[in-house]
Motif scaffolding. Sequence first.
Motif, PDB file in Angstrom:
ATOM      1  N   UNK A 100       0.829  -1.202   0.000  1.00  0.00           N
ATOM      2  CA  UNK A 100       0.000   0.000   0.000  1.00  0.00           C
ATOM      3  C   UNK A 100       0.868   1.258   0.000  1.00  0.00           C
ATOM      4  N   UNK A 101       1.926   1.268   0.820  1.00  0.00           N
ATOM      5  CA  UNK A 101       2.818   2.422   0.842  1.00  0.00           C
ATOM      6  C   UNK A 101       3.459   2.667  -0.503  1.00  0.00           C
ATOM      7  N   UNK A 102       3.867   1.584  -1.155  1.00  0.00           N
ATOM      8  CA  UNK A 102       4.487   1.696  -2.474  1.00  0.00           C
ATOM      9  C   UNK A 102       3.502   2.265  -3.494  1.00  0.00           C
ATOM     10  N   UNK A 103       2.278   1.763  -3.497  1.00  0.00           N
ATOM     11  CA  UNK A 103       1.295   2.221  -4.478  1.00  0.00           C
ATOM     12  C   UNK A 103       0.842   3.648  -4.188  1.00  0.00           C
ATOM     13  N   UNK A 104       0.781   4.031  -2.921  1.00  0.00           N
ATOM     14  CA  UNK A 104       0.462   5.425  -2.603  1.00  0.00           C
ATOM     15  C   UNK A 104       1.508   6.361  -3.191  1.00  0.00           C
ATOM     16  N   UNK A 105       2.740   5.863  -3.302  1.00  0.00           N
ATOM     17  CA  UNK A 105       3.831   6.679  -3.809  1.00  0.00           C
ATOM     18  C   UNK A 105       3.996   6.566  -5.316  1.00  0.00           C
ATOM     19  N   UNK A 106       3.252   5.692  -5.956  1.00  0.00           N
ATOM     20  CA  UNK A 106       3.401   5.507  -7.402  1.00  0.00           C
ATOM     21  C   UNK A 106       2.077   5.627  -8.142  1.00  0.00           C
ATOM     22  N   UNK A 107       1.073   4.890  -7.696  1.00  0.00           N
ATOM     23  CA  UNK A 107      -0.226   4.876  -8.383  1.00  0.00           C
ATOM     24  C   UNK A 107      -1.356   4.968  -7.357  1.00  0.00           C
ATOM     25  N   UNK A 108      -1.619   6.168  -6.844  1.00  0.00           N
ATOM     26  CA  UNK A 108      -2.664   6.310  -5.824  1.00  0.00           C
ATOM     27  C   UNK A 108      -4.022   5.780  -6.267  1.00  0.00           C
ATOM     28  N   UNK A 109      -4.308   5.810  -7.567  1.00  0.00           N
ATOM     29  CA  UNK A 109      -5.613   5.330  -8.040  1.00  0.00           C
ATOM     30  C   UNK A 109      -5.864   3.880  -7.651  1.00  0.00           C
ATOM     31  N   UNK A 110      -4.819   3.072  -7.606  1.00  0.00           N
ATOM     32  CA  UNK A 110      -4.995   1.647  -7.328  1.00  0.00           C
ATOM     33  C   UNK A 110      -5.356   1.370  -5.878  1.00  0.00           C
ATOM     34  N   UNK A 111      -5.121   2.334  -4.994  1.00  0.00           N
ATOM     35  CA  UNK A 111      -5.510   2.158  -3.592  1.00  0.00           C
ATOM     36  C   UNK A 111      -6.629   3.112  -3.185  1.00  0.00           C
ATOM     37  N   UNK A 112      -7.147   3.846  -4.155  1.00  0.00           N
ATOM     38  CA  UNK A 112      -8.226   4.791  -3.881  1.00  0.00           C
ATOM     39  C   UNK A 112      -9.565   4.073  -4.020  1.00  0.00           C
ATOM     40  N   UNK A 113     -10.313   3.910  -2.921  1.00  0.00           N
ATOM     41  CA  UNK A 113     -11.588   3.186  -3.016  1.00  0.00           C
ATOM     42  C   UNK A 113     -12.583   3.852  -3.943  1.00  0.00           C
ATOM     43  N   UNK A 114     -12.469   5.171  -4.128  1.00  0.00           N
ATOM     44  CA  UNK A 114     -13.407   5.861  -5.016  1.00  0.00           C
ATOM     45  C   UNK A 114     -13.263   5.363  -6.447  1.00  0.00           C
ATOM     46  N   UNK A 115     -12.031   5.039  -6.851  1.00  0.00           N
ATOM     47  CA  UNK A 115     -11.801   4.547  -8.209  1.00  0.00           C
ATOM     48  C   UNK A 115     -12.557   3.254  -8.446  1.00  0.00           C
ATOM     49  N   UNK A 116     -12.372   2.304  -7.541  1.00  0.00           N
ATOM     50  CA  UNK A 116     -13.036   1.009  -7.703  1.00  0.00           C
ATOM     51  C   UNK A 116     -14.542   1.145  -7.596  1.00  0.00           C
ATOM     52  N   UNK A 117     -15.016   2.009  -6.704  1.00  0.00           N
ATOM     53  CA  UNK A 117     -16.456   2.204  -6.566  1.00  0.00           C
ATOM     54  C   UNK A 117     -17.049   2.746  -7.861  1.00  0.00           C
ATOM     55  N   UNK A 118     -16.324   3.643  -8.513  1.00  0.00           N
ATOM     56  CA  UNK A 118     -16.827   4.178  -9.787  1.00  0.00           C
ATOM     57  C   UNK A 118     -16.826   3.098 -10.872  1.00  0.00           C
ATOM     58  N   UNK A 119     -15.835   2.209 -10.822  1.00  0.00           N
ATOM     59  CA  UNK A 119     -15.851   1.086 -11.773  1.00  0.00           C
ATOM     60  C   UNK A 119     -17.075   0.217 -11.540  1.00  0.00           C
ATOM     61  N   UNK A 120     -17.438   0.023 -10.270  1.00  0.00           N
ATOM     62  CA  UNK A 120     -18.642  -0.754  -9.979  1.00  0.00           C
ATOM     63  C   UNK A 120     -19.883  -0.038 -10.523  1.00  0.00           C
ATOM     64  N   UNK A 121     -19.895   1.296 -10.447  1.00  0.00           N
ATOM     65  CA  UNK A 121     -21.001   2.048 -11.026  1.00  0.00           C
ATOM     66  C   UNK A 121     -21.082   1.808 -12.531  1.00  0.00           C
ATOM     67  N   UNK A 122     -19.925   1.805 -13.186  1.00  0.00           N
ATOM     68  CA  UNK A 122     -19.897   1.574 -14.631  1.00  0.00           C
ATOM     69  C   UNK A 122     -20.420   0.184 -14.966  1.00  0.00           C
ATOM     70  N   UNK A 123     -20.054  -0.806 -14.151  1.00  0.00           N
ATOM     71  CA  UNK A 123     -20.566  -2.162 -14.366  1.00  0.00           C
ATOM     72  C   UNK A 123     -22.081  -2.199 -14.165  1.00  0.00           C
ATOM     73  N   UNK A 124     -22.582  -1.425 -13.205  1.00  0.00           N
ATOM     74  CA  UNK A 124     -24.032  -1.353 -13.008  1.00  0.00           C
ATOM     75  C   UNK A 124     -24.707  -0.761 -14.241  1.00  0.00           C
TER      76      UNK A 124
END
Length: 680
Positions: free
Chosen positions: A539-563
């Motif tokens: 998690x620390x590594x991804x926060x420092x490189x790709x915050x989107x991958x640990x951001x719950x809002x990103x995944x939640x929006x993907x779930x919205x798209x699937x809906x």
Amino acid sequence: MKLVVAEKPSMARAIRDVVGREYEVTNALGHILELARPDDYLPDSVPVSPKTGRKIWRDEDLPIIPKVWKQIPKKETKDQLKKIGDLLKKADLVVNAGDPDREGQLLIDEILEHFGYRGRVERVWLSALDRVSVEKAFRKLEDNRKYRSLRDAAMGRSQADWLVGMNCTRAASGSSGPVYSIGRVQTPTLALVVRRDRAIDNFIPRDYFEVLAHVRHEKGAFEARWKPASTEGTGFDEEGRLTDRRLAEDIATRGKGNGRISHFEKKEQKKSAPLPYSLSALQKAASSRYGLSANEVLKICQSLYEKKITTYPRTDCRYLPEEQWGDAARILESLSIPADLRKNVDPVCRHAAWNTAKVTAHHAIVPTGESPGVLSGPERKLFDMIAASFVALFLPEHRYFAVSLAVDMNGETWTATGRREIDPGWTALQSPEADPEDPEESASLPDLRVGDPATGLGGSVIAKQTRPPSRFTDGTLIEAMSNIHKFILDPDAKKTLKETSGIGTEATRAGILETLVKREYVLRKGKQILSTEKGRALVGFLEATLPDLVDPATTARWEDSLADVAEGKRSVDAFVDGIAGLVRSHTKTLLAKEKGQLASGRGCSSGPPCPQCRQTTASLKTAKGTAYFRCPSGHGPWWEDDGKIGNKWKPAGGKKAPKSGFAKRPGRVFRESRTGRRSR
């Protein structure tokens, strides 16, 4: 021949018992087909590892984005797949009897597509497997094409998970060393646990005080709490708590003397029984009451469903269709209800839970009316919880008086609240713990009148400390995944996600948690779920490189798209293409990291708390090896000074800040203040 293809053997048996004379019935074994592995898309020129027999992982092969997706039969189910294929050759009509959700739709549809079946296909929607429910469902068969978008959403979810998991895992892990699995849902879920653990580790308790007055009235004695006229200024913290002991002790001296009742209110309150359970609500309650893991609850509920005694478990809904209200008397008659309560059960009572407009793809989990027979201990516990939640709908409301009062004494106001029972109603069967949002205190207060004299017998100071947030348990983590808006800072995103989104689905959340345990990112300690060093490093590594991958809002929006895909508002190709574009960008970023950075912990280890928000910083190094700290929310950077936060980096001569891998617009993150409350 009319052929029913059920999702699993237990479902096939239940269907055969009811319609076996009219239909040939066979079954799958869960997913019989699966997406092909990366090896099936890589060129033959890629070397094969002698240890694994698979093609080696190479950076130059990433990202792997299939142009045409391949599905292959699972080795362990090839025989059953062939059996279904032989029956399809003779079938004039096929009934898709997958579970009533998007995965169940895909599971049968992909078999039909695998064999190129071109005959008529209908869909049966089985919310329960008892005889009455099966008979009703087969009288309402629908054209399977109506559910095409549901199948597309399931396939889109599968392909998105493949793209993120296969590519980001390989890019982060490299060709050797430990494997750091990254997933569309599992990684932001892990981040919830890691950030909660950080908040607890960095929590600094703060002292505060409450002042009580012991009051006597001719009708009885009670305690009242001091209510300050204002919490602004010195002596109070930002949450309005009294932090000055001297002031508290001074106020306590005013808790003695003559006073008068300045406010008294007694209101009768009525509280209906809670809504029946969804899966996540049952997982939370069973975790708290019996210490059962989310996966255990899911397995037990699936067993109860297959025994035909409860309805479909993988539901996110807590309402029931009005057309099933007529079955209530039959179901109630089948349940074991204590004699002293059965006389209060009213089968014609219509609780607010009966609301067809609020029913989604599935309704709440309730008994079917079939006799439970012999059950194991855990099965009996969960069945009793489900049964009690149903019976409570037909018991009287819980009635009580909510009492509040205020006493004016020595220029200060002292208040108290309490509750006086009138009729326990449904709470006599189902503990009020099932309805936790009860603001009333249980203290009993006498009946008073405004203007009545009262005497303060003296005050006392109660010293307290702020508490850190609680560790996650199976139940509270499932709840967090379901209500991800509570962990989002952006107000617009929070508002949107509150209405629509969560991380994962009712069917997948328990499995995600088990995956995190299996991959040693988290561990269970009693009821608690704790992050491991491996999980924190990722998690620390991804926060420092790709915050989107640990951001719950990103995944939640993907779930919205699937809906949206499931509702036919968006094409599955558009969704998957969007994910593929993100994966291309993310893979490029991950491949640009220094080799071994994650495995060695360089560039991703935890640093001291951020001076601005108290969130754990990442300890990073410049290309020349100079150490510095930076917060995932973008604060800093600060140079390292003997392992501590040093001077903040200041631009000079047009020089840029050291590259840390943080995005210019870092993903929104959840953090908790020193008082344990969420803050921005």
